[in-house]
Design a protein around this motif. Structure first.
Motif, PDB file in Angstrom:
ATOM      1  N   THR A  31       0.851  -1.179   0.000  1.00 56.09           N
ATOM      2  CA  THR A  31       0.000   0.000   0.000  1.00 56.09           C
ATOM      3  C   THR A  31       0.883   1.224   0.000  1.00 56.09           C
ATOM      4  OG1 THR A  31      -1.627  -1.236   1.310  1.00 56.09           O
ATOM      5  CG2 THR A  31      -1.949   1.142   1.125  1.00 56.09           C
ATOM      6  N   TRP A  32       0.655   2.091  -0.969  1.00 55.17           N
ATOM      7  CA  TRP A  32       1.394   3.345  -1.064  1.00 55.17           C
ATOM      8  C   TRP A  32       0.546   4.461  -0.467  1.00 55.17           C
ATOM      9  CZ3 TRP A  32       3.554   3.617  -6.747  1.00 55.17           C
ATOM     10  CH2 TRP A  32       4.638   2.733  -6.866  1.00 55.17           C
ATOM     11  N   PHE A  33       1.223   5.354   0.251  1.00 56.57           N
ATOM     12  CA  PHE A  33       0.565   6.511   0.867  1.00 56.57           C
ATOM     13  C   PHE A  33       1.285   7.783   0.445  1.00 56.57           C
ATOM     14  CE2 PHE A  33      -0.088   2.925   3.677  1.00 56.57           C
ATOM     15  CZ  PHE A  33      -1.420   3.032   4.037  1.00 56.57           C
ATOM     16  N   ILE A  34       0.533   8.801   0.117  1.00 54.92           N
ATOM     17  CA  ILE A  34       1.130  10.118  -0.051  1.00 54.92           C
ATOM     18  C   ILE A  34       1.248  10.662   1.365  1.00 54.92           C
ATOM     19  CG2 ILE A  34       0.855  12.437  -0.979  1.00 54.92           C
ATOM     20  CD1 ILE A  34      -0.614  11.188  -3.373  1.00 54.92           C
TER      21      ILE A  34
ATOM     22  N   ILE B  31       1.067   5.392  10.147  1.00 56.38           N
ATOM     23  CA  ILE B  31       0.738   4.382   9.133  1.00 56.38           C
ATOM     24  C   ILE B  31       0.915   2.986   9.719  1.00 56.38           C
ATOM     25  CG2 ILE B  31       1.509   3.403   6.932  1.00 56.38           C
ATOM     26  CD1 ILE B  31       2.016   6.365   6.049  1.00 56.38           C
ATOM     27  N   GLU B  32       1.950   2.787  10.515  1.00 59.81           N
ATOM     28  CA  GLU B  32       2.163   1.498  11.180  1.00 59.81           C
ATOM     29  C   GLU B  32       0.938   1.101  12.000  1.00 59.81           C
ATOM     30  OE1 GLU B  32       5.187  -0.475  14.489  1.00 59.81           O
ATOM     31  OE2 GLU B  32       5.104   1.694  14.245  1.00 59.81           O
ATOM     32  N   SER B  33       0.308   2.082  12.642  1.00 58.10           N
ATOM     33  CA  SER B  33      -0.835   1.780  13.508  1.00 58.10           C
ATOM     34  C   SER B  33      -2.028   1.214  12.740  1.00 58.10           C
ATOM     35  CB  SER B  33      -1.250   3.025  14.300  1.00 58.10           C
ATOM     36  OG  SER B  33      -1.992   3.918  13.490  1.00 58.10           O
TER      37      SER B  33
ATOM     38  N   GLU C 163      -5.367   2.437  15.176  1.00 58.88           N
ATOM     39  CA  GLU C 163      -5.628   3.821  15.568  1.00 58.88           C
ATOM     40  C   GLU C 163      -5.939   4.677  14.338  1.00 58.88           C
ATOM     41  OE1 GLU C 163      -3.167   7.573  17.484  1.00 58.88           O
ATOM     42  OE2 GLU C 163      -2.470   5.544  17.876  1.00 58.88           O
ATOM     43  N   HIS C 164      -5.306   4.320  13.220  1.00 60.44           N
ATOM     44  CA  HIS C 164      -5.537   5.014  11.957  1.00 60.44           C
ATOM     45  C   HIS C 164      -6.044   4.020  10.925  1.00 60.44           C
ATOM     46  CE1 HIS C 164      -3.698   8.880  13.003  1.00 60.44           C
ATOM     47  NE2 HIS C 164      -2.862   8.166  13.738  1.00 60.44           N
ATOM     48  N   ALA C 165      -6.614   4.557   9.862  1.00 60.48           N
ATOM     49  CA  ALA C 165      -7.091   3.747   8.743  1.00 60.48           C
ATOM     50  C   ALA C 165      -6.419   4.246   7.471  1.00 60.48           C
ATOM     51  CB  ALA C 165      -8.612   3.869   8.617  1.00 60.48           C
ATOM     52  N   PRO C 166      -6.317   3.393   6.449  1.00 58.34           N
ATOM     53  CA  PRO C 166      -5.706   3.844   5.200  1.00 58.34           C
ATOM     54  C   PRO C 166      -6.356   5.111   4.648  1.00 58.34           C
ATOM     55  CG  PRO C 166      -6.063   1.475   5.128  1.00 58.34           C
ATOM     56  CD  PRO C 166      -6.718   1.991   6.381  1.00 58.34           C
ATOM     57  N   GLU C 167      -7.647   5.254   4.885  1.00 58.08           N
ATOM     58  CA  GLU C 167      -8.387   6.403   4.364  1.00 58.08           C
ATOM     59  C   GLU C 167      -7.958   7.728   4.972  1.00 58.08           C
ATOM     60  OE1 GLU C 167     -10.345   2.668   3.737  1.00 58.08           O
ATOM     61  OE2 GLU C 167      -9.860   3.595   5.652  1.00 58.08           O
ATOM     62  N   ASP C 168      -7.105   7.684   6.006  1.00 58.51           N
ATOM     63  CA  ASP C 168      -6.591   8.917   6.595  1.00 58.51           C
ATOM     64  C   ASP C 168      -5.609   9.626   5.648  1.00 58.51           C
ATOM     65  OD1 ASP C 168      -8.107   8.315   8.825  1.00 58.51           O
ATOM     66  OD2 ASP C 168      -6.397   7.662  10.051  1.00 58.51           O
ATOM     67  N   TRP C 169      -5.183   8.937   4.608  1.00 58.34           N
ATOM     68  CA  TRP C 169      -4.258   9.470   3.616  1.00 58.34           C
ATOM     69  C   TRP C 169      -4.785   9.144   2.218  1.00 58.34           C
ATOM     70  CZ3 TRP C 169      -2.807   6.693   7.886  1.00 58.34           C
ATOM     71  CH2 TRP C 169      -1.969   7.328   8.808  1.00 58.34           C
ATOM     72  N   THR C 170      -4.214   9.783   1.210  1.00 57.09           N
ATOM     73  CA  THR C 170      -4.431   9.337  -0.163  1.00 57.09           C
ATOM     74  C   THR C 170      -3.571   8.091  -0.315  1.00 57.09           C
ATOM     75  OG1 THR C 170      -4.747  11.606  -0.914  1.00 57.09           O
ATOM     76  CG2 THR C 170      -4.193   9.971  -2.591  1.00 57.09           C
ATOM     77  N   TYR C 171      -4.184   6.977  -0.717  1.00 61.85           N
ATOM     78  CA  TYR C 171      -3.433   5.729  -0.766  1.00 61.85           C
ATOM     79  C   TYR C 171      -3.815   4.903  -1.985  1.00 61.85           C
ATOM     80  CZ  TYR C 171      -7.431   2.909   0.805  1.00 61.85           C
ATOM     81  OH  TYR C 171      -8.642   2.273   0.883  1.00 61.85           O
ATOM     82  N   LEU C 172      -2.957   3.936  -2.279  1.00 57.15           N
ATOM     83  CA  LEU C 172      -3.158   3.008  -3.383  1.00 57.15           C
ATOM     84  C   LEU C 172      -2.722   1.634  -2.910  1.00 57.15           C
ATOM     85  CD1 LEU C 172      -3.731   2.358  -6.391  1.00 57.15           C
ATOM     86  CD2 LEU C 172      -1.340   2.965  -6.854  1.00 57.15           C
TER      87      LEU C 172
END
Length: 143
Positions: free
Chosen positions: A5-8, A17-19, A25-34
């Protein structure tokens, strides 16, 4: 299956991101991701394709890990800026030829040429977003 998974995101966001994997604690949707079902060797094969070289081991697509947690099955590293720049510069008309060359450099037969074409289109679009935002790309690989 390994997922990449790539994150901007900036390097100081690696622990957040590790979390996603460790504490949620965080979800992928907290960033622009692929999210891509590709492993590092497949990405290295793409990098070689973009550079026009045959040796896929010539240049890695990831920098040294920012976080490596074998017990949780994850690695977070910055994607090499030159790789992102090459992807961002891909012209639409060169996609078919790049896909054919990428297929030839892949030892694995997990993905059809059509799938690789879709992955490449998504990576090009994502790389263009990262470049336009002047942001690094962090990779989260789970295994």
């Amino acid at each position: 299956m390994q997922v990449t998974t790539w994150f901007i995101a900036k390097e100081d966001e690696a622990e957040a991101i590790e979390s996603i994997v460790t504490t949620e604690e965080h979800a992928p949707e907290d960033w622009t991701y692929l999210e891509l079902p590709l492993i590092e060797m497949e990405l290295m094969a793409l990098s070689a394709t973009l550079r026009g070289t045959e040796d896929i081991t010539d240049e890695r697509t990831l920098e040294d890990p920012l976080i490596f947690r074998e017990e949780d099955g994850l690695i977070i590293a910055r994607v090499v800026e030159a790789f992102i720049q090459m992807l961002a510069r891909v012209k639409d008309e060169s996609i078919p030829g790049l896909v054919n060359a990428w297929v030839e450099r892949n030892d694995r037969e997990h993905h059809s040429p059509e799938e690789l074409r879709e992955f490449l289109l998504e990576m090009v679009k994502f790389a263009r977003q990262a470049v336009s935002r002047r942001s690094p790309v962090l990779s989260l690989a789970t295994f």
